[in-house]
Design a protein around this motif. Structure first.
Motif, PDB file in Angstrom:
ATOM      1  N   ASN A   1      30.943 -59.627 -75.645  1.00 31.22           N
ATOM      2  CA  ASN A   1      31.891 -58.703 -75.026  1.00 31.22           C
ATOM      3  C   ASN A   1      33.404 -59.141 -75.265  1.00 31.22           C
ATOM      4  OD1 ASN A   1      29.418 -57.627 -74.000  1.00 31.22           O
ATOM      5  ND2 ASN A   1      30.098 -58.231 -71.595  1.00 31.22           N
ATOM      6  N   ILE A   2      33.558 -60.273 -75.541  1.00 30.14           N
ATOM      7  CA  ILE A   2      35.069 -60.582 -75.855  1.00 30.14           C
ATOM      8  C   ILE A   2      35.134 -61.291 -77.260  1.00 30.14           C
ATOM      9  CG2 ILE A   2      36.850 -62.418 -75.374  1.00 30.14           C
ATOM     10  CD1 ILE A   2      35.450 -63.204 -72.732  1.00 30.14           C
ATOM     11  N   LYS A   3      34.445 -61.807 -77.911  1.00 30.76           N
ATOM     12  CA  LYS A   3      34.656 -62.224 -79.241  1.00 30.76           C
ATOM     13  C   LYS A   3      34.332 -60.742 -80.181  1.00 30.76           C
ATOM     14  CE  LYS A   3      32.952 -65.926 -81.080  1.00 30.76           C
ATOM     15  NZ  LYS A   3      31.910 -66.865 -81.340  1.00 30.76           N
TER      16      LYS A   3
ATOM     17  N   GLU B   1      27.276 -63.722 -73.428  1.00 29.70           N
ATOM     18  CA  GLU B   1      28.167 -62.708 -73.028  1.00 29.70           C
ATOM     19  C   GLU B   1      29.639 -62.649 -73.605  1.00 29.70           C
ATOM     20  OE1 GLU B   1      28.365 -59.767 -69.847  1.00 29.70           O
ATOM     21  OE2 GLU B   1      26.665 -60.862 -70.642  1.00 29.70           O
ATOM     22  N   ASN B   2      30.103 -64.022 -73.728  1.00 28.90           N
ATOM     23  CA  ASN B   2      31.332 -64.073 -74.295  1.00 28.90           C
ATOM     24  C   ASN B   2      31.368 -63.698 -75.966  1.00 28.90           C
ATOM     25  OD1 ASN B   2      32.640 -64.894 -71.928  1.00 28.90           O
ATOM     26  ND2 ASN B   2      32.352 -67.336 -72.660  1.00 28.90           N
TER      27      ASN B   2
ATOM     28  N   HIS C   1      29.725 -63.448 -64.666  1.00 35.41           N
ATOM     29  CA  HIS C   1      30.148 -63.637 -65.963  1.00 35.41           C
ATOM     30  C   HIS C   1      30.583 -62.020 -66.633  1.00 35.41           C
ATOM     31  CE1 HIS C   1      26.008 -62.877 -65.706  1.00 35.41           C
ATOM     32  NE2 HIS C   1      25.441 -63.376 -66.647  1.00 35.41           N
ATOM     33  N   TYR C   2      29.692 -61.183 -66.568  1.00 41.42           N
ATOM     34  CA  TYR C   2      30.119 -59.738 -67.164  1.00 41.42           C
ATOM     35  C   TYR C   2      31.485 -59.332 -66.750  1.00 41.42           C
ATOM     36  CZ  TYR C   2      30.198 -54.817 -67.966  1.00 41.42           C
ATOM     37  OH  TYR C   2      30.230 -53.546 -68.396  1.00 41.42           O
TER      38      TYR C   2
ATOM     39  N   ALA D   1      26.533 -49.312 -90.325  1.00 44.85           N
ATOM     40  CA  ALA D   1      26.516 -50.584 -90.544  1.00 44.85           C
ATOM     41  C   ALA D   1      25.773 -51.427 -89.626  1.00 44.85           C
ATOM     42  CB  ALA D   1      27.908 -51.276 -90.981  1.00 44.85           C
ATOM     43  N   VAL D   2      24.763 -52.142 -89.773  1.00 43.66           N
ATOM     44  CA  VAL D   2      24.149 -53.088 -89.042  1.00 43.66           C
ATOM     45  C   VAL D   2      25.010 -54.620 -88.909  1.00 43.66           C
ATOM     46  CG1 VAL D   2      22.049 -54.489 -88.542  1.00 43.66           C
ATOM     47  CG2 VAL D   2      21.899 -51.969 -89.172  1.00 43.66           C
ATOM     48  N   ALA D   3      25.579 -54.797 -87.644  1.00 40.02           N
ATOM     49  CA  ALA D   3      26.348 -55.876 -87.669  1.00 40.02           C
ATOM     50  C   ALA D   3      26.086 -56.743 -86.714  1.00 40.02           C
ATOM     51  CB  ALA D   3      27.813 -55.467 -87.942  1.00 40.02           C
ATOM     52  N   ASP D   4      26.284 -58.140 -86.818  1.00 48.43           N
ATOM     53  CA  ASP D   4      26.525 -58.901 -85.670  1.00 48.43           C
ATOM     54  C   ASP D   4      28.039 -59.087 -85.349  1.00 48.43           C
ATOM     55  OD1 ASP D   4      26.552 -61.135 -83.973  1.00 48.43           O
ATOM     56  OD2 ASP D   4      25.981 -62.578 -85.184  1.00 48.43           O
ATOM     57  N   ILE D   5      28.329 -58.299 -84.607  1.00 45.43           N
ATOM     58  CA  ILE D   5      30.009 -58.423 -84.252  1.00 45.43           C
ATOM     59  C   ILE D   5      30.605 -59.701 -83.514  1.00 45.43           C
ATOM     60  CG2 ILE D   5      30.112 -55.907 -83.910  1.00 45.43           C
ATOM     61  CD1 ILE D   5      30.266 -56.360 -80.881  1.00 45.43           C
ATOM     62  N   SER D   6      29.459 -60.761 -83.210  1.00 46.39           N
ATOM     63  CA  SER D   6      30.046 -61.856 -82.597  1.00 46.39           C
ATOM     64  C   SER D   6      30.641 -63.206 -83.547  1.00 46.39           C
ATOM     65  CB  SER D   6      28.720 -62.690 -81.856  1.00 46.39           C
ATOM     66  OG  SER D   6      27.737 -63.033 -82.793  1.00 46.39           O
TER      67      SER D   6
END
Length: 249
Positions: free
Chosen positions: A112-114, A108-109, A157-158, A58-63
C-alpha cells in the motif's frame, strides 16, 4: 480521456478494472494494466481490447523498486507516452489492533505504501521526458480511503497506510509541480465490491451515509477518471473524499 494512454496498477480486477472500462468508454486509446495475477490480467486485457483499446500488461511485484519500475517500463515500451497513472492496488486485511504482527505490518506497508511510491517514481521519471510548460505533462491519481480520516475496528494498519498515501500524494504534488505533473488522490468510502459484500459492512455504511446507500464502483471510478483526464488542468495535491455524506473532511 480521448486518445490518452493510461497505466492502471491493480487494473486486472476490482475498482482498477472498472476504472479501465470507464476510461475506454470515454475515449482512452491505450491502457496499461499492471497486476500480480497473470490469469486475471489476460482476461481483463481481452475484455478491454474487445472494447477497442490497445492494451499492454505486465505482471509485477510492486513492493520492490526494480520489479515495479520494470513493469511500468515494459508497458510504456509497448504503448509509448503515458499520460496518466492510476494507483489502485492495495490489500485490505482486518485484524484487531492487539493481533497485528510484524509480518502483517510489513506486507501492508510493502504493497500500500512502498508499492504506490515505486509506481509514482516510475511514472514521474517517464513523464518528465515530455515536459512542455505550460501544458500539463502528466497526471497521477492514487486511490486512498476514508479510513485515512475515520477510525474503524480491526483496521488500524490498513488505515495507517492510506493516511501515508495521502501524505505521499501531497509530497509528490509539491516536487512535481515544476514539471506540470498533477498528483491527486481519491478517497472512497466503502462501496459495493464482492469483498465488501463478503465482509458485511455495507448495510451499516448505508445507514451512516447521508444518501442512505453504499456507492457502486463506477461512481468512484468517475472521480478517478476526472482527476486523470485532460479536464483536470489545475488540481494537484488534493485528496477528494467520496463518501455519500458518510464523512466530511
Amino acid at each position: 480521456m480521448k486518445s490518452q494512454s493510461v497505466v492502471i496498477v491493480g487494473g486486472a480486477s476490482g475498482l482498477g478494472l472498472v476504472t479501465a472500462r470507464l476510461m475506454v468508454d470515454r475515449g482512452a486509446a491505450k491502457i496499461g494494466l499492471i497486476d500480480r495475477n497473470e490469469a486475471l490480467l489476460a482476461s481483463s486485457a481481452a475484455e478491454l481490447e474487445a472494447m477497442g483499446a490497445e492494451v499492454a500488461t505486465a505482471v509485477a511485484d510492486i513492493s520492490r523498486a526494480d520489479t515495479a519500475h520494470g513493469g511500468f517500463e515494459a508497458v510504456a515500451k509497448k504503448l509509448g507516452r503515458i499520460h496518466a497513472l492510476v494507483n489502485s492496488a492495495a490489500i485490505y486485511p482486518r485484524k484487531p489492533i492487539l493481533e497485528i504482527s510484524d509480518d502483517d505490518w510489513d506486507l501492508e506497508n510493502a504493497i500500500n505504501i512502498k508499492g504506490t511510491y515505486h509506481m509514482m517514481v516510475a511514472a514521474v521519471r517517464h513523464m518528465r521526458q515530455f515536459v512542455s510548460t505550460p501544458e500539463v505533462t502528466g497526471r497521477i491519481v492514487n486511490v486512498t480511503s476514508v479510513d485515512a480520516f475515520k477510525a474503524h475496528p480491526q483496521n488500524a494498519h490498513y488505515a495507517a497506510t492510506k493516511a501515508a498515501v495521502v501524505s505521499l500524494t501531497k509530497s509528490f504534488a509539491q516536487e512535481c509541480a515544476a514539471d506540470q505533473i498533477l498528483v491527486n488522490s481519491v478517497a472512497p468510502a466503502g462501496f459495493a465490491t464482492d469483498r465488501a459484500k463478503e465482509l458485511g459492512f455495507l448495510p451499516e455504511l448505508a445507514k451512516a451515509s447521508a444518501l442512505g446507500r453504499a456507492a457502486e464502483p463506477v461512481e468512484m471510478a468517475e472521480w478517478i477518471v476526472m482527476m486523470a483526464s485532460s479536464r483536470n488542468t489545475y488540481a494537484t495535491g488534493e485528496n477528494v473524499v467520496i463518501s455519500g455524506g458518510y464523512i466530511y473532511v
